[in-house]
Design an enzyme around this catalytic site. Structure first.
Site, short mmCIF file in Angstrom:
data_model
loop_
_atom_site.label_atom_id
_atom_site.label_comp_id
_atom_site.label_asym_id
_atom_site.label_seq_id
_atom_site.Cartn_x
_atom_site.Cartn_y
_atom_site.Cartn_z
N HIS A 123 -22.70 -1.14 -33.02
CA HIS A 123 -22.15 0.14 -33.47
C HIS A 123 -21.17 0.72 -32.45
CE1 HIS A 123 -25.56 1.96 -31.08
NE2 HIS A 123 -24.63 2.86 -30.83
N ASP A 153 -28.01 -5.02 -34.30
CA ASP A 153 -27.10 -4.09 -33.64
C ASP A 153 -26.66 -4.61 -32.28
OD1 ASP A 153 -25.49 -1.87 -33.39
OD2 ASP A 153 -27.07 -0.59 -32.58
N SER A 227 -25.25 3.77 -25.13
CA SER A 227 -25.43 2.64 -26.04
C SER A 227 -24.72 1.40 -25.51
CB SER A 227 -24.89 2.98 -27.43
OG SER A 227 -25.66 4.00 -28.03
#
Length: 388
Positions: A123, A153, A227
């Site tokens: 993402h 992911d 992230s």
């Protein structure tokens, strides 16, 4: 008397000169004594040796792992308006030009090989036209995408730089709840940041974040921009890729999740080999074995033939691998390839580990009896991309 006075004056002058020279050239010689500054007395600690850190300091693993953690800046090209009237002069006169924005995003990544391979979250780079990687030493370069896996992911990038700092991969099998860990990344774009905490839980799943979940939970502060960053142990070894947080405000609340490096390593190897992750798929809609479903499908949860574990199949895709093998709605899958199935998450992982095209045995419960069926799994369809 005059002679003694001159002698005293000379000694005072010499001592004052010595004090002035020492205070100017070697002030640390006097730092052990209280110094008066504008009526305030201060106590100054002597400097410590560079290699002697205070007990409990985590500076060693932070310094070891931080150079391999990078910042990732992504940008998307100008949006094109699909309205066919957008190019009409009169339309543009009354409604103005369509919005053309160059959106950008921030994230983190981890250098895992001297060849420039970088692990990050899917993402972070999803739908990006340009991906810029900024190293901790200030170097910048554009990255290319080797492959992505939306189901976990994860994404694998590569940069064309030499002499790269590379992180050491850890062993997640050695990790236990309560172990100290560090989260390294670029939260909110403020620059590289190190936070500490402990492992709060292992094997977290059914969170609705990814299709395949096996998260490390930690209370180390993870915020937007972290992230794709590193979760490391006290040795500076990479234990996970920071992925998500549970938050009601958008900021850290002490519940963060990281993908174990064992999972990331397997995905990375598949992406290097095939450009994608190949998983098995049988085409069923599974549900947890609950009392309501048991009653609906007339499944025994009590008595000598009671089902203690398994997954109820509530739907079967027409002409899919499961349908061709004879699996029906209402069947309870007990085993896949001789491995017991306890819940939906286990079923997904066991089916995904099957090799597409290779026959596999499935044990099911149907109408008060158990039976073995043979099916040939297909390749799992590509996951639909989602905006995050």
């Amino acid at each position: 008397m005059k002679r003694y006075w001159l002698l005293f004056s000379q000694w005072v002058t010499v001592l004052l000169a010595i004090w002035f020279v020492v205070a100017t050239l070697q002030p640390q010689w006097l730092s052990g004594y209280p110094s008066a500054m504008q009526g305030m007395t201060l106590l100054q600690a002597p400097p410590s040796s560079s290699g002697n850190r205070p007990a409990g300091s985590l500076s060693a693993p932070a310094q070891k792992a931080s150079p391999a953690v990078v910042s990732i800046n992504t940008s998307k090209g100008k949006r094109k308006d699909n309205n066919p009237l957008a190019q009409d002069p009169w339309f543009r006169f009354f409604y103005g030009d369509p919005d053309e924005q160059n959106t950008a995003g921030l994230g983190s990544g981890v250098i895992v090989s001297p060849e420039g391979h970088i692990l990050t979250n899917n993402h972070v780079i999803e739908d990006a036209d340009d991906i810029e990687v900024v190293l901790s030493d200030g170097r910048k370069t554009m990255a290319k995408v080797i492959g992505t896996d939306p189901d976990t992911d994860l994404a694998l990038l590569q940069i064309p730089l030499k002499n790269l700092p590379v992180i050491v991969l850890g062993q997640t099998t050695d990790m236990q709840v309560g172990d100290v860990v560090l989260a390294i990344g670029n939260p909110f774009g403020v620059g590289q940041t190190v936070t500490s905490g402990i492992v709060s839980a292992l094997g977290r799943n059914q969170l609705g974040i990814n299709t395949f979940e096996n998260f490390i939970q930690t209370d180390a502060a993870i915020n937007p921009g972290n992230s794709g960053g590193a979760l490391v142990d006290v040795n500076g070894h990479l234990m996970g890729i920071n992925t998500a947080i549970y938050s009601r405000s958008g900021g850290n609340m002490g519940i963060g999740f990281a993908i174990p490096i064992s999972t990331a390593k397997q995905v990375m190897q598949d992406l290097l080999k095939n450009g994608k992750v190949i998983r098995g798929w049988i085409g069923v809609e599974p549900q947890e074995l609950s009392a309501e479903l048991a009653e609906s499908f007339k499944l025994p949860l009590t008595g000598p033939n009671a089902l203690r574990s398994g997954v109820v199949i509530s739907g079967v895709l027409q002409n899919g691998p499961a349908a061709k093998a004879g699996i029906r709605p209402g069947d309870v899958i007990l085993q896949v390839d001789q491995q017991s199935v306890g819940n939906v998450s286990e079923l997904l992982h066991q089916v995904a580990s099957l090799k597409p095209g290779a026959p596999a045995q499935v044990r099911v419960w149907r109408q008060q009896t158990e039976m073995n069926l043979q099916l040939v799994p297909a390749e799992r369809p590509a996951a639909k991309t989602q905006q995050r």
